[in-house]
Design an enzyme around this catalytic site. Structure first.
Site, short mmCIF file in Angstrom:
data_model
loop_
_atom_site.label_atom_id
_atom_site.label_comp_id
_atom_site.label_asym_id
_atom_site.label_seq_id
_atom_site.Cartn_x
_atom_site.Cartn_y
_atom_site.Cartn_z
CE1 TYR A 41 -3.15 -3.59 -8.21
CE2 TYR A 41 -1.90 -2.50 -7.58
CZ TYR A 41 -2.40 -3.69 -7.26
OH TYR A 41 -1.95 -4.09 -6.11
CB CYS A 57 -19.02 2.63 -28.08
SG CYS A 57 -18.59 1.78 -29.87
CD GLU A 97 1.51 -9.01 1.90
OE1 GLU A 97 1.62 -10.40 1.66
OE2 GLU A 97 0.11 -8.79 2.31
N GLY A 113 0.86 -1.15 0.25
CA GLY A 113 0.05 -0.02 -0.23
C GLY A 113 0.85 1.64 -0.14
N GLY A 129 3.39 -3.69 -3.98
CA GLY A 129 2.76 -3.97 -5.45
C GLY A 129 3.13 -2.87 -6.71
NE ARG A 130 -1.51 1.69 -6.47
CZ ARG A 130 -2.61 1.51 -8.27
NH1 ARG A 130 -2.86 1.77 -8.88
NH2 ARG A 130 -3.87 0.91 -6.97
C1 LIG Z 1 -3.02 -6.08 -2.72
C2 LIG Z 1 -2.31 -5.85 -1.86
C3 LIG Z 1 -1.30 -5.85 -2.09
C4 LIG Z 1 -0.54 -4.46 -3.00
O1 LIG Z 1 -1.36 -3.71 -2.24
P1 LIG Z 1 0.08 -1.69 -3.02
O2 LIG Z 1 -1.28 -1.36 -2.76
O3 LIG Z 1 -0.18 -2.28 -4.71
O4 LIG Z 1 0.77 -1.73 -2.41
C5 LIG Z 1 -0.48 -5.94 -0.50
N1 LIG Z 1 -1.05 -7.37 0.74
C6 LIG Z 1 -1.88 -7.45 0.01
C7 LIG Z 1 -2.97 -8.53 1.20
C8 LIG Z 1 -3.16 -7.15 -0.92
O5 LIG Z 1 -3.91 -7.27 -0.62
#
Ligand SMILES: *Cc1c(COP(=O)(O)O)cnc(C)c1O
Length: 357
Positions: free
Chosen positions: A336, A307, A239, A209, A241-242
């Protein structure tokens, strides 16, 4: 990247900057000396991206049987953590079969369905302060304290399940000071809860996050401050991601038409938000560069070929005067983006994929 994109000649296309991603991940890794870094595959599970990240991360977090199989096939030796609500019996069996290191348990029912010897973290849903979050992950995710206590009782009577710690992913879009504040709150609660339940050497996965600011692409999450502020004991696991992959993907396409309707100028681009859904889900103007046009800017709305009035990349933004054939690159399309998009809507051709190496 600019030159590569302009010379491609065939649009729409996704371009991933693998050397840039490699350097970015190395920098994040170096900023987190006491912390384990997992990558949340759901942000972008592209195999080249996973392989680029592999040397810099301690493992991959997956959220489905599909991601499990894909990550195991792409990175046979990587550690994996399996999270997410609604895991099926088949998925739990697959996780066991593919040697997933940790299951992040989301409910007592899931716990009771775990096959074979398993090491688990219980996902906690804690009522903590998360001001300014882009998304808060409460609702169906994780368990409140009374339910966690039920799980601990169940585990005490289930010799095949080992309680290793707590998993929490509470919010996304937080900057480093807010993330540190959250980490401290989680740690204080989790360590005392785990101690009360007899867990020695507890593991804490405090989630992802980390903020990505699409309005200010140069404002990056402050990994230095975050890494220095995180407690060293016990070592935490994160963990994201973004914040790992967003910056190293581009969606590049060309202008098909430009028109003015009731005084508003629309630039119609090949492709659309069925390839890059990010601006629709985030409700933002997606950052972009006009690669072939320059000169005085005027206001226009960048749309795709779908459309539906929702097919908008950026509304009423300043762009140089564009004509058919001009090339636009949407930046920050590495997370994403393609993998959350509704590709088959309207049956337009899919983009091609390119990797800078
Ligand atoms: C989506 C998610 C993440 C990654 O979140 P980001 O905002 O992409 O960093 C990590 N842990 C869990 C459990 C998630 O669902």
């Amino acid at each position: 990247m600019n030159e590569y994109a302009v010379n491609l000649g065939s649009y729409p296309a996704y371009i991933y900057d693998l050397p840039g991603l490699d350097a970015h991940a190395a920098e994040i890794r170096a900023a987190l000396p006491n912390t384990e870094l997992f990558y949340a595959a759901k942000a972008n599970p592209d195999a080249e991206i996973l392989r680029t990240l592999a040397p810099h991360v301690d493992g991959i977090e997956v959220s489905s049987g599909g991601e499990l199989s894909h990550v195991r096939a792409t990175l046979p030796d990587t550690r994996m953590a399996f999270g997410g609500p609604g895991k099926t019996t088949e998925e739990l069996a697959l996780a066991h079969h593919l040697n997933v290191d940790r299951i992040h348990v989301e409910s007592p029912r899931e716990l009771s369905r775990l096959p074979g010897p398993t090491s688990v973290l219980l996902r906690a849903n804690l009522p903590l302060r998360t001001p300014n979050a882009a998304l808060t992950m409460s609702g169906p995710f994780g368990m409140d304290e009374p339910t966690l206590n039920d799980c601990a009782r169940h585990i005490a009577e289930a010799p095949h399940i080992e309680l290793r710690g707590i998993h929490v992913h509470l919010a996304s879009g937080l900057d480093a000071p807010a993330m540190l504040d959250l980490a401290t709150q989680i740690r204080d609660w989790a360590l005392s809860w785990l101690e009360a339940h007899g867990v020695s050497d507890p593991e804490l996965n405090i989630g992802g996050g980390m903020a990505v600011d699409y309005a200010e692409p140069d404002t990056r999450f402050d990994w230095q401050t975050y890494g220095q502020g995180l407690p060293a004991t016990p070592p935490l696991r994160i963990e994201p991601g973004r914040a790992l992959t967003a910056y190293h993907g581009w969606y590049v396409t060309d202008v098909l038409d430009v028109k003015t309707t009731h005084g508003d100028t629309y630039v119609i681009l090949r492709g659309g938000t069925h390839h890059l859904r990010t601006p629709v889900t985030k409700g933002h103007d997606h950052p972009f560069k006009a690669l072939t046009a320059s000169g005085p800017e005027e206001r226009a709305t960048l749309v795709g070929q779908l459309c539906t009035p929702k097919d908008v990349f950026a509304r009423d933004v300043l762009v140089p005067r564009l004509s058919p054939g001009d090339v636009i690159a949407f930046t920050m399309a590495g997370a994403y983006a393609w993998n959350i998009s509704h590709h088959d809507f309207l049956m337009h051709p899919k983009p091609t994929f390119h990797y800078l190496r």
